[in-house]
Design a protein around this motif. Structure first.
Motif, short mmCIF file in Angstrom:
data_model
loop_
_atom_site.label_atom_id
_atom_site.label_comp_id
_atom_site.label_asym_id
_atom_site.label_seq_id
_atom_site.Cartn_x
_atom_site.Cartn_y
_atom_site.Cartn_z
N UNK A 11 9.74 27.65 -8.92
CA UNK A 11 8.85 28.26 -8.93
C UNK A 11 7.82 28.37 -10.02
N UNK A 12 8.67 28.68 -10.95
CA UNK A 12 7.56 29.05 -12.55
C UNK A 12 7.29 26.98 -13.48
N UNK A 13 6.34 27.00 -13.82
CA UNK A 13 5.68 25.44 -14.33
C UNK A 13 6.10 26.40 -16.44
N UNK A 14 5.80 27.54 -16.46
CA UNK A 14 6.43 27.74 -17.79
C UNK A 14 7.57 28.22 -18.37
N UNK A 15 7.90 27.67 -19.17
CA UNK A 15 9.38 27.35 -19.71
C UNK A 15 10.06 29.43 -20.01
N UNK A 41 13.33 34.17 -15.45
CA UNK A 41 13.73 34.07 -14.40
C UNK A 41 15.14 33.79 -14.38
N UNK A 42 16.32 33.46 -15.69
CA UNK A 42 18.15 33.50 -15.36
C UNK A 42 18.25 34.85 -16.16
N UNK A 43 17.09 34.75 -17.81
CA UNK A 43 17.13 35.69 -18.69
C UNK A 43 17.36 36.94 -18.91
N UNK A 44 15.97 36.83 -17.86
CA UNK A 44 14.98 38.57 -18.01
C UNK A 44 15.35 39.53 -17.63
N UNK A 45 16.75 39.64 -17.67
CA UNK A 45 17.01 40.79 -16.69
C UNK A 45 17.63 42.23 -18.14
#
Length: 149
Positions: free
Chosen positions: A8-12, A18-22
């Motif tokens: 869903x994201x174009x930006x890295x 999405x995977x690591x931001x928690x």
């Protein structure tokens, strides 16, 4: 566990977050970098609910940050063990940057809980931008330039 919507994201940055931001994911990574591999040890060290830990570890395995292997203590059942992959070990820089920022801007009265040192020289290290010639560049002198992709 529902698959994360990385595409869903174009930006890295968005894809990675999405995977690591928690918060729990970063703390799991910190523990893994310190050598924790067993589910029960992650749970005890972090005080994390088992369902949350299961979800975060499964995501890290699914996206190649960790591997899930098994181990068995004598007389016990088989249990999972989690190990960082090379991609997971690269996240040491991110965890180090979080700690470095927190030590500077949210310091504890007792001081830092951890330091980082070069294994070969035992000299203190810090996270920084480094150019392709190996020179450290101050953060204020780094430009973020969109590529237009």
């Amino acid at each position: 566990m529902a698959r994360k919507q990385v595409d869903d994201w174009q930006c890295s940055v968005g894809r990675s977050a999405t995977i690591l931001g928690d918060r729990w994911t970063l703390l799991i990574l910190r523990e893994a970098l310190l050598g924790t591999t067993r589910f029960a040890d992650f749970q005890t060290n972090l005080g994390i609910a088992p369902d949350v830990l299961t979800d975060r570890l499964s995501t890290l395995v699914e996206y190649g940050v960790m591997t899930r292997n098994t181990y068995q203590e004598p007389g016990q059942r088989v249990r999972p063990a989690y190990h960082l992959t090379p991609a997971g070990r690269e996240l040491h820089v991110i965890v180090g940057a979080y700690q470095q920022w927190g030590d500077k801007h949210l310091p504890r009265p007792e001081g830092p809980t951890m330091t980082r040192r070069a294994k070969r020289t035992d000299r203190p290290v810090h996270v920084a931008f480094v150019d392709d010639l190996g020179y450290e560049i101050p953060a204020d002198d780094v430009a973020s330039i969109p590529t237009g992709n």
